[in-house]
Structure formats: structure tokens, C-alpha cells
Scaffold this motif. Structure first.
Motif, PDB file in Angstrom:
ATOM      1  N   ASN A  64      -8.579  18.013 -36.416  1.00 13.80           N
ATOM      2  CA  ASN A  64      -8.142  16.626 -36.217  1.00 13.80           C
ATOM      3  C   ASN A  64      -7.203  16.188 -37.342  1.00 13.80           C
ATOM      4  OD1 ASN A  64     -10.063  15.731 -33.900  1.00 13.80           O
ATOM      5  ND2 ASN A  64     -11.355  16.791 -35.385  1.00 13.80           N
ATOM      6  N   PRO A  65      -6.088  16.889 -37.520  1.00  5.16           N
ATOM      7  CA  PRO A  65      -5.223  16.598 -38.661  1.00  5.16           C
ATOM      8  C   PRO A  65      -4.549  15.228 -38.599  1.00  5.16           C
ATOM      9  CG  PRO A  65      -4.141  18.142 -37.181  1.00  5.16           C
ATOM     10  CD  PRO A  65      -5.556  17.965 -36.680  1.00  5.16           C
ATOM     11  N   LYS A  66      -4.470  14.633 -37.418  1.00  7.55           N
ATOM     12  CA  LYS A  66      -3.810  13.333 -37.292  1.00  7.55           C
ATOM     13  C   LYS A  66      -4.785  12.164 -37.351  1.00  7.55           C
ATOM     14  CE  LYS A  66       0.153  15.145 -34.884  1.00  7.55           C
ATOM     15  NZ  LYS A  66       1.066  15.019 -33.763  1.00  7.55           N
ATOM     16  N   ALA A  67      -6.081  12.468 -37.468  1.00  6.99           N
ATOM     17  CA  ALA A  67      -7.074  11.392 -37.563  1.00  6.99           C
ATOM     18  C   ALA A  67      -6.843  10.612 -38.847  1.00  6.99           C
ATOM     19  CB  ALA A  67      -8.480  11.964 -37.531  1.00  6.99           C
ATOM     20  N   ASP A  68      -7.015   9.300 -38.768  1.00  5.71           N
ATOM     21  CA  ASP A  68      -6.787   8.478 -39.957  1.00  5.71           C
ATOM     22  C   ASP A  68      -8.077   7.895 -40.533  1.00  5.71           C
ATOM     23  OD1 ASP A  68      -7.293   6.503 -38.050  1.00  5.71           O
ATOM     24  OD2 ASP A  68      -5.218   5.839 -37.951  1.00  5.71           O
ATOM     25  N   LYS A  69      -9.210   8.172 -39.853  1.00  9.16           N
ATOM     26  CA  LYS A  69     -10.492   7.681 -40.341  1.00  9.16           C
ATOM     27  C   LYS A  69     -11.593   8.586 -39.788  1.00  9.16           C
ATOM     28  CE  LYS A  69     -13.450   3.898 -39.228  1.00  9.16           C
ATOM     29  NZ  LYS A  69     -13.552   2.623 -38.545  1.00  9.16           N
ATOM     30  N   PHE A  70     -12.637   8.776 -40.580  1.00 10.65           N
ATOM     31  CA  PHE A  70     -13.776   9.597 -40.164  1.00 10.65           C
ATOM     32  C   PHE A  70     -15.075   8.856 -40.461  1.00 10.65           C
ATOM     33  CE2 PHE A  70     -10.373  12.521 -41.157  1.00 10.65           C
ATOM     34  CZ  PHE A  70     -10.423  13.441 -40.118  1.00 10.65           C
ATOM     35  N   VAL A  71     -16.066   9.077 -39.610  1.00 10.49           N
ATOM     36  CA  VAL A  71     -17.430   8.631 -39.863  1.00 10.49           C
ATOM     37  C   VAL A  71     -18.306   9.873 -39.782  1.00 10.49           C
ATOM     38  CG1 VAL A  71     -19.389   7.258 -39.025  1.00 10.49           C
ATOM     39  CG2 VAL A  71     -17.063   6.312 -38.942  1.00 10.49           C
ATOM     40  N   VAL A  72     -19.161  10.050 -40.782  1.00  7.23           N
ATOM     41  CA  VAL A  72     -20.097  11.170 -40.789  1.00  7.23           C
ATOM     42  C   VAL A  72     -21.500  10.597 -40.878  1.00  7.23           C
ATOM     43  CG1 VAL A  72     -20.831  13.284 -41.940  1.00  7.23           C
ATOM     44  CG2 VAL A  72     -18.410  12.645 -41.954  1.00  7.23           C
ATOM     45  N   ARG A  73     -22.348  10.957 -39.893  1.00  7.02           N
ATOM     46  CA  ARG A  73     -23.754  10.536 -39.907  1.00  7.02           C
ATOM     47  C   ARG A  73     -24.608  11.743 -40.262  1.00  7.02           C
ATOM     48  NH1 ARG A  73     -22.445   7.841 -34.926  1.00  7.02           N
ATOM     49  NH2 ARG A  73     -21.861   5.725 -35.487  1.00  7.02           N
ATOM     50  N   LEU A  74     -25.444  11.568 -41.252  1.00  9.85           N
ATOM     51  CA  LEU A  74     -26.350  12.623 -41.698  1.00  9.85           C
ATOM     52  C   LEU A  74     -27.755  12.299 -41.208  1.00  9.85           C
ATOM     53  CD1 LEU A  74     -25.095  12.896 -45.381  1.00  9.85           C
ATOM     54  CD2 LEU A  74     -24.362  14.255 -43.407  1.00  9.85           C
ATOM     55  N   TYR A  75     -28.452  13.325 -40.723  1.00 14.68           N
ATOM     56  CA  TYR A  75     -29.807  13.153 -40.194  1.00 14.68           C
ATOM     57  C   TYR A  75     -30.772  14.081 -40.932  1.00 14.68           C
ATOM     58  CZ  TYR A  75     -27.135  11.167 -36.309  1.00 14.68           C
ATOM     59  OH  TYR A  75     -26.279  10.420 -35.549  1.00 14.68           O
ATOM     60  N   GLY A  76     -32.058  13.814 -40.745  1.00 15.19           N
ATOM     61  CA  GLY A  76     -33.104  14.690 -41.256  1.00 15.19           C
ATOM     62  C   GLY A  76     -33.038  14.869 -42.761  1.00 15.19           C
ATOM     63  N   SER A  77     -33.157  16.115 -43.182  1.00 15.79           N
ATOM     64  CA  SER A  77     -33.157  16.438 -44.609  1.00 15.79           C
ATOM     65  C   SER A  77     -31.870  15.999 -45.288  1.00 15.79           C
ATOM     66  CB  SER A  77     -33.367  17.938 -44.794  1.00 15.79           C
ATOM     67  OG  SER A  77     -33.324  18.286 -46.150  1.00 15.79           O
ATOM     68  N   LEU A  78     -30.747  16.132 -44.591  1.00 16.92           N
ATOM     69  CA  LEU A  78     -29.471  15.710 -45.186  1.00 16.92           C
ATOM     70  C   LEU A  78     -29.467  14.216 -45.468  1.00 16.92           C
ATOM     71  CD1 LEU A  78     -26.843  17.784 -43.155  1.00 16.92           C
ATOM     72  CD2 LEU A  78     -27.646  18.178 -45.488  1.00 16.92           C
ATOM     73  N   ALA A  79     -30.086  13.438 -44.584  1.00 14.71           N
ATOM     74  CA  ALA A  79     -30.141  11.989 -44.793  1.00 14.71           C
ATOM     75  C   ALA A  79     -31.124  11.633 -45.896  1.00 14.71           C
ATOM     76  CB  ALA A  79     -30.531  11.288 -43.497  1.00 14.71           C
ATOM     77  N   LYS A  80     -32.237  12.344 -45.944  1.00 14.50           N
ATOM     78  CA  LYS A  80     -33.284  11.998 -46.910  1.00 14.50           C
ATOM     79  C   LYS A  80     -32.951  12.432 -48.332  1.00 14.50           C
ATOM     80  CE  LYS A  80     -36.899  11.940 -43.472  1.00 14.50           C
ATOM     81  NZ  LYS A  80     -38.065  12.588 -42.913  1.00 14.50           N
ATOM     82  N   THR A  81     -32.302  13.582 -48.490  1.00 14.51           N
ATOM     83  CA  THR A  81     -32.038  14.090 -49.849  1.00 14.51           C
ATOM     84  C   THR A  81     -30.567  14.362 -50.106  1.00 14.51           C
ATOM     85  OG1 THR A  81     -32.377  16.400 -49.204  1.00 14.51           O
ATOM     86  CG2 THR A  81     -34.320  15.179 -49.936  1.00 14.51           C
ATOM     87  N   GLY A  82     -29.731  14.103 -49.118  1.00 15.33           N
ATOM     88  CA  GLY A  82     -28.312  14.422 -49.249  1.00 15.33           C
ATOM     89  C   GLY A  82     -27.599  13.710 -50.373  1.00 15.33           C
ATOM     90  N   GLU A  83     -27.975  12.454 -50.599  1.00 20.70           N
ATOM     91  CA  GLU A  83     -27.317  11.717 -51.681  1.00 20.70           C
ATOM     92  C   GLU A  83     -27.628  12.364 -53.035  1.00 20.70           C
ATOM     93  OE1 GLU A  83     -26.816   7.166 -53.301  1.00 20.70           O
ATOM     94  OE2 GLU A  83     -27.613   7.506 -51.294  1.00 20.70           O
ATOM     95  N   GLY A  84     -28.879  12.733 -53.235  1.00 19.59           N
ATOM     96  CA  GLY A  84     -29.277  13.375 -54.483  1.00 19.59           C
ATOM     97  C   GLY A  84     -28.728  14.782 -54.635  1.00 19.59           C
ATOM     98  N   HIS A  85     -28.504  15.462 -53.521  1.00 16.58           N
ATOM     99  CA  HIS A  85     -27.957  16.820 -53.566  1.00 16.58           C
ATOM    100  C   HIS A  85     -26.435  16.842 -53.522  1.00 16.58           C
ATOM    101  CE1 HIS A  85     -31.991  18.578 -52.128  1.00 16.58           C
ATOM    102  NE2 HIS A  85     -31.786  18.951 -53.371  1.00 16.58           N
TER     103      HIS A  85
END
Length: 140
Positions: free
Chosen positions: A33-54
Motif C-alpha cells: 500500500n505505498p500510496k496509503a497516507d494513513k494507517f491504523v494498527v489494532r493489536l490484540y491478545g498478548s500484543l495488546a497486553k504487553t506490546g507497549e512494554g515490549h
């Protein structure tokens, strides 16, 4: 046997599942998606629970331009390291992809066949390697 590059993936640490896998997913989404001008990423499970710290959010922000990272600790997913990527062009959704960070920096994309590396070594079991070494009078 696969190349060592498939066994030992290189990327930003500290966690192969929480940083290397998401980084690879971000690069894939950006390349598709090289022409995309904005992205949203939703993290679930372990990524949501500890992703910020990792450092998951930081690695995502280092790859994708103009990105919003959302942490959804409540929604149940089929894999504990699930990510949804949504690419936008203006206000319109251009693409969406669900990616699983399956360990060791490897990723799987929902709805696509696994894209594993090609086997580069003809011997794939210890028995094959032993027989080869014995036939060539090589020490194990």
C-alpha cells in the motif's frame, strides 16, 4: 532444510514475536500500500497486553508513516499475537489485513498461503546428515 535466515530472523528487539514479527508485517503492509497516507494498527491478545512494554508500538511507528496504534485487550482472537492493519487513502479504506506474529519473527497473513522460504539444503534430517558424513568419511 531452510536457510538460516528463516530460522534466525534479524530485526529490532527485544522480542521476536512483539517486535520482529510486527516490523515485518508493517513492511509488508507498506510495500502493498505505498500510496496509503494513513494507517491504523489494532493489536490484540498478548500484543495488546504487553506490546507497549515490549516496544511493539514503537516499532510500528518506526515503519509506518502517519499511524495510529490501538491496544484491544478485550476482543478474543484465534491467535494471541494478532494484528489488524488498515490502510487509508484520504478518508477511504484502501486495504485491510489481519496478521499473526507466530514466533521467531515469522508472520502469517489470514487468508493467504504460508510464504516460507525455499529449502536450500538437500539434507533435512540428522539421519540424512549422518549417512552423508559416513559416506564421505567425514567426522560428525
Amino acid at each position: 532444510m531452510y536457510s538460516l535466515k528463516e530460522l534466525y530472523r534479524i530485526g529490532k528487539g527485544p522480542s521476536s514475536s512483539h517486535t520482529i514479527g510486527p516490523e515485518r508485517a508493517c513492511k509488508l503492509v507498506l510495500s502493498e500500500n505505498p500510496k496509503a497516507d494513513k494507517f491504523v494498527v489494532r493489536l490484540y491478545g498478548s500484543l495488546a497486553k504487553t506490546g507497549e512494554g515490549h516496544g511493539t508500538g514503537k516499532v510500528i511507528e518506526s515503519v509506518l508513516p502517519n499511524v495510529t496504534v490501538e491496544y484491544d485487550e478485550i476482543t478474543e482472537c484465534s491467535h494471541p499475537n494478532t494484528m489488524d492493519f488498515i490502510a487509508y487513502m484520504g478518508a477511504s479504506k484502501a486495504a485491510q489485513m489481519r496478521v499473526y506474529s507466530v514466533g521467531g519473527g515469522a508472520i502469517k497473513i489470514e487468508g493467504r498461503l504460508a510464504n516460507e522460504g525455499q529449502e536450500v539444503y538437500p539434507l533435512s534430517t540428522m539421519a540424512d546428515i549422518r549417512a552423508y558424513c559416513e559416506a564421505k568419511n567425514m567426522r560428525l
